[in-house]
Scaffold this active site. Structure first.
Site: not given
Ligand code: FCB
Length: 455
Positions: A170, A361
């Site tokens: 990110e 994620e």
């Molecule tokens: C993302 C991050 C991860 C976690 C999630 C909820 O932005 O990559 O580390 O905090 O959000």
């Protein structure tokens, strides 16, 4: 005749995993020669973390890693995505290598392989060595060189056993939250820092890819972006324009250069017209070619969508346009919007030539803790995951080359500026005792990855 319920089957080759990151779980911030990271420093500052917590203990994973690997094994997943703490490996950011730090990840990787779990490594999940921040951090081009040096060291040690490589997690968060909003380490609020850091993060990605490839051979290498599919709040021209701008700011600024399109023209024009910054000399000749180094996959982190209104802009800059969530929310205040992951995947696939995509994620924060019987009935998390996975399945059917899915997160952990109050885990962590307990969603996830059909 009862109507047949659709069966959401995923192929054997589809990778199922869980994800974490170093600073959020490891603790042991002063052990085995680890240097301080920008997150250690940030946590010490006032009014940065809502519960005034820090990463000193976190989930104590640095000591409990074997138990944690057993937990991962019990979920029956194919893969585990974790990140390497740069300041464990190179406490000063460059130069001296701390073998004890590398040894830790070496044991972790072997422990995964012994349990038949594929290790997926993220090289940078935000814990920059403080020593590099003291010299300018990501705003300085020097950090790019150090990142390459660090990448080489990690790949040489682990490259023979790691299944997949992610350069950055990110870069939007690292550059915007870290350098423009000040919500994340290093806590800067500066236009130049915002754009220069975004450029250096992307450049370090592009330059790292061939270095990784040269050492690890044909293992998949990619980058993870947090992307937000957005829609205008109304049919008005102003909202449509604001939405375009949000998309440029959030998504295209990172996506376009990765595929050789450079930074989006409309964004460059806006920044120039608004005199957002007056010095663009951080972009050197050849940088955009370097950023466009071909990758094997794009990692996408998806949590929610954005609804964009032209009159909703931040006070300081009229740059980042606020996201207004409606409907059902998680504890983060993020709207639960499963259709968004479908919209995003199909859009990325239509607009960009990535040949393979992973959801690196996806997940939800809900505080649900143990009931009187010690059971953690986190139905809302289960339903969040289920709905998002159905949308992923549909995206695959629509032709998106989605090859894997990593749930965020293996266990509850340090949620950055929100501290320990936001629980994203499939596994519950009692921070008093460090006891781990599988939530109901974890049992559900195990059933899913075992049968490869969404229950
Ligand atoms: C993302 C991050 C991860 C976690 C999630 C909820 O932005 O990559 O580390 O905090 O959000």
């Amino acid at each position: 005749m009862t109507p047949k319920t659709p069966s959401y089957l995923f192929p054997k080759s589809f990778t199922w995993g869980v994800a974490t990151s170093s600073f959020q779980i490891e603790g042991a911030t002063q052990e085995d020669g680890r240097g301080p990271s920008i997150w250690d420093t940030f946590c010490q500052q006032e009014n940065t973390i809502v519960d005034h917590s820090n990463g000193d203990l976190a989930c104590d994973h640095y000591h409990r890693w074997q138990e944690d690997l057993d937990l991962i094994k019990s979920l029956n997943v194919d893969a585990y995505r974790f990140s390497i703490a740069w300041p464990r490996v190179m406490p000063q950011g460059g130069g001296e290598i701390e073998q004890r730090g590398l040894d830790f990840y070496d044991r972790l990787v072997d422990g995964l392989l012994e349990r038949n779990i594929d290790p997926w490594v993220t090289l940078y999940h935000w814990d920059l060595p403080q020593a590099l921040q003291d010299r300018g951090g990501w705003v300085s081009r020097e950090t790019v060189d150090h990142f390459i040096e660090y990448t080489r060291v990690v790949c040489e040690r682990l490259g023979d056993r790691v299944a997949g490589w992610i350069t950055h997690n990110e870069p939007w968060c690292a550059s915007v939250l870290g350098h423009l909003n000040g919500d994340h380490a290093p806590g800067l609020k500066d236009h130049y820092a915002h754009l220069a850091s975004s450029h250096h993060l992307l450049l370090s990605h592009g330059l790292a890819v061939p270095v990784i490839r040269e050492i690890v051979g044909d293992k998949p290498i990619g980058i993870t972006l947090n992307l937000v599919p957005s829609v205008p709040a109304s049919p008005s021209e102003a909202d449509a324009e604001a939405n375009e701008r949000f998309d440029g700011f959030f998504n295209r600024w990172y996506l376009d250069p990765l595929v050789g399109r450079g930074y989006p023209e409309d964004m460059l024009k806006r920044y120039r017209e608004e005199n957002y910054i007056d010095d663009w000399s951080f972009i050197h000749e050849g940088d955009l070619e370097a950023i466009a180094e071909p990758i094997d996959f794009l990692g996408i982190n998806y949590y929610s969508r954005g609804i964009i209104r032209s009159d909703k802009v931040t006070e300081t800059d009229n740059e980042p346009i606020e996201v207004i969530a409606i409907g059902e929310h998680t504890d983060m205040g993020w709207e639960v919007y499963p259709q968004g992951i479908y919209d995003l995947l199909t859009r990325v696939n239509a607009d960009y030539p990535f040949t393979s995509i992973y959801i690196t994620e996806n997940g939800a924060a809900y505080a649900t803790g143990p009931d009187e019987d010690g059971q953690i009935k986190d139905h809302r998390r289960e339903s969040y995951l289920r709905e998002h996975l159905i949308a992923c399945h549909k995206a695959r059917t629509a032709g998106v080359p989605l090859d894997g899915y990593f749930a965020w997160s293996l266990m509850d952990n340090f949620e950055w500026a929100f501290g320990y109050g936001k629980r994203f885990g499939l596994v519950y962590v009692d921070y008093e005792t460090q006891k781990r307990t599988l939530k109901q969603s974890a049992q559900w996830y195990r059933e899913l990855v075992t049968s490869r059909v969404i229950p």
